[in-house]
Design a protein around this motif. Structure first.
Motif, PDB file in Angstrom:
ATOM      1  N   GLY A  97       0.804  -1.207   0.000  1.00 23.31           N
ATOM      2  CA  GLY A  97       0.000   0.000   0.000  1.00 23.31           C
ATOM      3  C   GLY A  97       0.843   1.265   0.000  1.00 23.31           C
ATOM      4  O   GLY A  97       0.559   2.223  -0.736  1.00 23.31           O
ATOM      5  N   LEU A  98       1.886   1.275   0.830  1.00 22.46           N
ATOM      6  CA  LEU A  98       2.748   2.448   0.908  1.00 22.46           C
ATOM      7  C   LEU A  98       3.449   2.706  -0.421  1.00 22.46           C
ATOM      8  O   LEU A  98       3.527   3.848  -0.892  1.00 22.46           O
ATOM      9  N   ALA A  99       3.969   1.648  -1.042  1.00 23.09           N
ATOM     10  CA  ALA A  99       4.646   1.794  -2.335  1.00 23.09           C
ATOM     11  C   ALA A  99       3.696   2.361  -3.386  1.00 23.09           C
ATOM     12  O   ALA A  99       4.065   3.256  -4.163  1.00 23.09           O
ATOM     13  N   ALA A 100       2.453   1.869  -3.400  1.00 25.99           N
ATOM     14  CA  ALA A 100       1.482   2.354  -4.378  1.00 25.99           C
ATOM     15  C   ALA A 100       1.130   3.812  -4.126  1.00 25.99           C
ATOM     16  O   ALA A 100       1.039   4.616  -5.071  1.00 25.99           O
ATOM     17  N   GLY A 101       0.932   4.189  -2.859  1.00 25.71           N
ATOM     18  CA  GLY A 101       0.598   5.567  -2.554  1.00 25.71           C
ATOM     19  C   GLY A 101       1.682   6.531  -3.005  1.00 25.71           C
ATOM     20  O   GLY A 101       1.390   7.605  -3.555  1.00 25.71           O
ATOM     21  N   ILE A 102       2.919   6.153  -2.792  1.00 28.62           N
ATOM     22  CA  ILE A 102       4.037   7.031  -3.163  1.00 28.62           C
ATOM     23  C   ILE A 102       4.236   7.078  -4.675  1.00 28.62           C
ATOM     24  O   ILE A 102       4.308   8.152  -5.282  1.00 28.62           O
ATOM     25  N   VAL A 103       4.327   5.911  -5.302  1.00 25.64           N
ATOM     26  CA  VAL A 103       4.609   5.869  -6.741  1.00 25.64           C
ATOM     27  C   VAL A 103       3.464   6.457  -7.558  1.00 25.64           C
ATOM     28  O   VAL A 103       3.679   7.236  -8.494  1.00 25.64           O
ATOM     29  N   CYS A 104       2.232   6.098  -7.216  1.00 24.90           N
ATOM     30  CA  CYS A 104       1.087   6.588  -7.992  1.00 24.90           C
ATOM     31  C   CYS A 104       0.912   8.089  -7.865  1.00 24.90           C
ATOM     32  O   CYS A 104       0.426   8.750  -8.795  1.00 24.90           O
ATOM     33  N   SER A 105       1.315   8.668  -6.716  1.00 20.37           N
ATOM     34  CA  SER A 105       1.202  10.119  -6.559  1.00 20.37           C
ATOM     35  C   SER A 105       2.099  10.850  -7.548  1.00 20.37           C
ATOM     36  O   SER A 105       1.808  11.993  -7.939  1.00 20.37           O
ATOM     37  N   TYR A 106       3.177  10.219  -7.961  1.00 21.83           N
ATOM     38  CA  TYR A 106       4.030  10.783  -9.012  1.00 21.83           C
ATOM     39  C   TYR A 106       3.525  10.395 -10.399  1.00 21.83           C
ATOM     40  O   TYR A 106       3.611  11.181 -11.350  1.00 21.83           O
ATOM     41  N   ALA A 107       2.991   9.178 -10.515  1.00 23.41           N
ATOM     42  CA  ALA A 107       2.587   8.675 -11.830  1.00 23.41           C
ATOM     43  C   ALA A 107       1.453   9.480 -12.446  1.00 23.41           C
ATOM     44  O   ALA A 107       1.356   9.579 -13.675  1.00 23.41           O
ATOM     45  N   VAL A 108       0.584  10.068 -11.611  1.00 19.81           N
ATOM     46  CA  VAL A 108      -0.539  10.814 -12.181  1.00 19.81           C
ATOM     47  C   VAL A 108      -0.085  12.072 -12.923  1.00 19.81           C
ATOM     48  O   VAL A 108      -0.846  12.630 -13.718  1.00 19.81           O
ATOM     49  N   SER A 109       1.121  12.521 -12.671  1.00 20.00           N
ATOM     50  CA  SER A 109       1.624  13.713 -13.373  1.00 20.00           C
ATOM     51  C   SER A 109       2.307  13.371 -14.694  1.00 20.00           C
ATOM     52  O   SER A 109       2.646  14.279 -15.462  1.00 20.00           O
ATOM     53  N   TRP A 110       2.481  12.082 -14.969  1.00 18.38           N
ATOM     54  CA  TRP A 110       3.144  11.703 -16.211  1.00 18.38           C
ATOM     55  C   TRP A 110       2.367  12.191 -17.432  1.00 18.38           C
ATOM     56  O   TRP A 110       2.940  12.460 -18.493  1.00 18.38           O
ATOM     57  N   LYS A 111       1.040  12.277 -17.306  1.00 18.07           N
ATOM     58  CA  LYS A 111       0.226  12.664 -18.459  1.00 18.07           C
ATOM     59  C   LYS A 111       0.570  14.063 -18.960  1.00 18.07           C
ATOM     60  O   LYS A 111       0.423  14.354 -20.152  1.00 18.07           O
ATOM     61  N   PHE A 112       1.018  14.933 -18.057  1.00 22.81           N
ATOM     62  CA  PHE A 112       1.373  16.283 -18.472  1.00 22.81           C
ATOM     63  C   PHE A 112       2.720  16.305 -19.203  1.00 22.81           C
ATOM     64  O   PHE A 112       2.926  17.105 -20.107  1.00 22.81           O
ATOM     65  N   LYS A 113       3.606  15.415 -18.811  1.00 24.07           N
ATOM     66  CA  LYS A 113       4.907  15.356 -19.471  1.00 24.07           C
ATOM     67  C   LYS A 113       4.822  14.626 -20.811  1.00 24.07           C
ATOM     68  O   LYS A 113       5.517  14.985 -21.767  1.00 24.07           O
ATOM     69  N   LEU A 114       3.982  13.591 -20.867  1.00 27.72           N
ATOM     70  CA  LEU A 114       3.873  12.780 -22.076  1.00 27.72           C
ATOM     71  C   LEU A 114       2.707  13.189 -22.964  1.00 27.72           C
ATOM     72  O   LEU A 114       2.504  12.608 -24.033  1.00 27.72           O
ATOM     73  N   ASN A 115       1.890  14.139 -22.484  1.00 28.10           N
ATOM     74  CA  ASN A 115       0.803  14.730 -23.266  1.00 28.10           C
ATOM     75  C   ASN A 115      -0.272  13.717 -23.672  1.00 28.10           C
ATOM     76  O   ASN A 115      -0.745  13.719 -24.808  1.00 28.10           O
ATOM     77  N   TYR A 116      -0.663  12.859 -22.751  1.00 23.81           N
ATOM     78  CA  TYR A 116      -1.873  12.055 -22.958  1.00 23.81           C
ATOM     79  C   TYR A 116      -2.857  12.467 -21.871  1.00 23.81           C
ATOM     80  O   TYR A 116      -2.489  12.625 -20.713  1.00 23.81           O
ATOM     81  N   ASP A 117      -4.100  12.663 -22.236  1.00 28.92           N
ATOM     82  CA  ASP A 117      -5.077  13.224 -21.307  1.00 28.92           C
ATOM     83  C   ASP A 117      -5.883  12.107 -20.642  1.00 28.92           C
ATOM     84  O   ASP A 117      -6.976  11.758 -21.070  1.00 28.92           O
ATOM     85  N   SER A 172      -8.056  11.698 -18.056  1.00 33.79           N
ATOM     86  CA  SER A 172      -8.838  12.705 -17.337  1.00 33.79           C
ATOM     87  C   SER A 172      -8.831  12.509 -15.828  1.00 33.79           C
ATOM     88  O   SER A 172      -8.559  13.438 -15.066  1.00 33.79           O
ATOM     89  N   LEU A 173      -9.142  11.307 -15.353  1.00 37.26           N
ATOM     90  CA  LEU A 173      -9.307  11.059 -13.924  1.00 37.26           C
ATOM     91  C   LEU A 173      -8.263  10.078 -13.396  1.00 37.26           C
ATOM     92  O   LEU A 173      -8.491   9.401 -12.388  1.00 37.26           O
ATOM     93  N   ASP A 174      -7.145   9.977 -14.070  1.00 36.32           N
ATOM     94  CA  ASP A 174      -5.961   9.249 -13.596  1.00 36.32           C
ATOM     95  C   ASP A 174      -6.165   7.739 -13.454  1.00 36.32           C
ATOM     96  O   ASP A 174      -5.693   7.113 -12.510  1.00 36.32           O
ATOM     97  N   VAL A 175      -6.835   7.166 -14.443  1.00 38.64           N
ATOM     98  CA  VAL A 175      -6.991   5.711 -14.479  1.00 38.64           C
ATOM     99  C   VAL A 175      -5.644   5.042 -14.731  1.00 38.64           C
ATOM    100  O   VAL A 175      -5.318   4.018 -14.132  1.00 38.64           O
ATOM    101  N   VAL A 176      -4.846   5.639 -15.595  1.00 43.42           N
ATOM    102  CA  VAL A 176      -3.528   5.082 -15.893  1.00 43.42           C
ATOM    103  C   VAL A 176      -2.615   5.207 -14.679  1.00 43.42           C
ATOM    104  O   VAL A 176      -1.968   4.245 -14.256  1.00 43.42           O
ATOM    105  N   GLY A 177      -2.559   6.404 -14.111  1.00 44.33           N
ATOM    106  CA  GLY A 177      -1.653   6.653 -12.998  1.00 44.33           C
ATOM    107  C   GLY A 177      -1.966   5.875 -11.748  1.00 44.33           C
ATOM    108  O   GLY A 177      -1.066   5.550 -10.965  1.00 44.33           O
ATOM    109  N   VAL A 178      -3.246   5.547 -11.525  1.00 45.82           N
ATOM    110  CA  VAL A 178      -3.634   4.827 -10.317  1.00 45.82           C
ATOM    111  C   VAL A 178      -3.865   3.340 -10.587  1.00 45.82           C
ATOM    112  O   VAL A 178      -3.288   2.479  -9.930  1.00 45.82           O
ATOM    113  N   HIS A 179      -4.693   3.005 -11.562  1.00 43.47           N
ATOM    114  CA  HIS A 179      -5.073   1.611 -11.756  1.00 43.47           C
ATOM    115  C   HIS A 179      -4.021   0.801 -12.514  1.00 43.47           C
ATOM    116  O   HIS A 179      -3.717  -0.331 -12.124  1.00 43.47           O
ATOM    117  N   LEU A 180      -3.468   1.366 -13.580  1.00 48.55           N
ATOM    118  CA  LEU A 180      -2.426   0.628 -14.292  1.00 48.55           C
ATOM    119  C   LEU A 180      -1.163   0.535 -13.446  1.00 48.55           C
ATOM    120  O   LEU A 180      -0.628  -0.560 -13.216  1.00 48.55           O
TER     121      LEU A 180
END
Length: 445
Positions: free
Chosen positions: A294-314, A316-324
């Motif tokens: 749980g701790l690893a997911a909370g930390i990593v996913c909190s960064y992963a949700v910002s990847w969409k801004f760097k890679l320019n895929y939208d 919307s509600l962070d399905v990739v950053g949280v679920h994938l």
């Protein structure tokens, strides 16, 4: 496998009945969670995408999905047969393990429902509703059903041949929905104003309520996946609670260090990330392992949700950053933290199991993610060419609630950062959709 009716265990049946209801509740919970995260002009559309998934997936699951996922294998571990199409041969006296087969099929149906609904968060605010009505049943049969057979079905290659572990759905639920969400993001393109306009959640209390319902239902999701009302179910239950808590704390820690403000949205997002990651591992790791997952997911996913801004895929509600990302974390960490006392045999690297378990988990992740992404991308492109998958620019600008459903969620102006509404719900419902949209655009001019 269908056994004699005498083998039904009433305790196991009672627990699975409860778990099935809990998992079904997760989809309305998801609707609220997603609905609060979008802008006011598309709240109802977001709710509808989840609720209509209940009906669509149920129909295809009863018609063929259950049989293809859990019927006897007919193609080398890739898919089941059609012997139970339309639930043929499955009556009140049919038994799966220690519970009625009809109940087992319904429990598995609730998993398929929420998996399809999860994808909607990746393409919120811009999806043509008519295309979604066709996408959901097609995706369920082409993506979810085969992967469910690989992981849980009799003779499935991931379960029987590879030997990778997935207790409650990291592969068929979390990774397929996340990878499929990414594929649809690329098919539809970004929302109008992405990376330019503020697109903040319009109703955080609704988001928190939805997250609470999701967490509540997740106990049925994970502990219900144990083969009965047992000590394993109790362990999965506690692991689910623990991982959700450390996911929440991990996300808040990152926010505090990075932004200086621990947020409400961050708290609920962290809890969901922890719950996502523990889903495949709740029945394979100890309590210590669950806390780490749980701790690893909370930390990593909190960064992963910002990847969409760097890679320019939208997304919307962070399905990739949280679920994938969360699903990958939870599935891979089984290879490190699996304990024999939980699995009955397999042990992770940290408990003397070597690298082989981790390699199996990695292969399963790569294949499932690649399959889900490829098939979803192809299906999305096909539907886009055939009928258009994205709503028009006018519909998106005005809001899908008004232009598609002829309704608005709120009667008195804007409550968030969406476009203001000048019509009452009653007035909009009485007017033709095109006229209402035209009046709306005129009033904004």
């Amino acid at each position: 496998m269908i056994l004699a009716a005498a083998h039904v265990n009433t305790g196991d049946t009672a627990w699975l009945l409860t778990s099935t209801a809990l998992v079904l509740l997760m989809t309305p919970g998801l609707a609220l969670f997603y609905g609060g995260m979008v802008r006011t002009k598309s709240v109802l559309n977001m709710l509808m995408m989840s609720f209509v998934s209940i009906a669509l997936v149920t129909v295809v699951w009863l018609a063929a999905g259950y049989s293809l996922a859990f019927g006897d294998d007919v193609l080398g571990g890739l898919i089941g047969g059609l012997e139970h199409s339309g639930m043929h041969g499955i009556g009140p006296g049919s038994v799966h393990g220690t519970v009625p087969t009809l109940l087992f099929a319904t429990f598995q149906l609730t998993f398929a429902i929420i998996t399809a609904a999860l994808i909607s968060g990746a393409v919120a605010d811009r999806t043509k509703f008519s295309a979604w009505l066709l996408f959901v049943p097609a995706w369920t049969l082409l993506v979810y059903v085969p992967v469910a057979h690989w992981v849980w079905g009799p003779g499935g290659w991931i379960l029987d041949r590879l030997g990778a572990l997935d207790f409650a759905g990291g592969l068929p639920v979390e990774i397929t929905s996340g990878a499929s969400g990414l594929a649809l993001c690329l098919v539809l393109g970004p929302r109008l104003g992405f990376q330019k306009d503020a697109m903040r959640p319009h109703n955080l209390p609704m988001v928190v309520l939805g997250a609470g319902l999701l967490w509540f239902g997740w106990f049925g999701f994970n502990a219900g996946s144990a083969p009965g009302a047992s000590g394993l179910a109790a362990a999965a239950f506690l692991n689910t609670l623990a991982a959700g808590c450390t996911g929440l704390l991990g996300w808040l820690f990152v926010e505090h260090r990075r932004d200086g403000h621990p947020t409400t949205l961050g708290a609920v997002s962290g809890s969901v990330a922890g719950l996502v990651a523990i889903t495949p591992s709740c029945g394979t790791v100890s309590l210590l392992g669950a806390l780490v997952v749980g701790l690893a997911a909370g930390i990593v996913c909190s960064y992963a949700v910002s990847w969409k801004f760097k890679l320019n895929y939208d997304d919307s509600l962070d399905v990739v950053g949280v679920h994938l990302v969360g699903g990958i974390i939870g599935t891979l960490l089984i290879g490190l933290f699996a304990e024999k006392a939980m699995t009955g045999g397999t042990q992770g690297l940290f408990y003397g199991g070597g690298l082989a378990p981790l390699g199996k988990q990695l292969l399963a992740v790569v294949v499932v993610a690649g399959y889900a992404f490829t098939v979803t991308y192809g299906l999305g492109r096909l539907l886009d060419k055939a009928m258009g998958f994205r709503a028009s620019a006018e519909q998106e600008q005005t809001g899908l609630d008004l232009t598609v459903h002829a309704e608005t969620a709120y009667d008195h102006g804007v409550l968030g950062h969406g476009a203001p509404f000048s019509h009452s719900v009653v007035a909009v419902q009485k007017a033709p959709v095109r006229e209402a949209a035209a009046q709306k655009v005129e009033s904004q001019a």
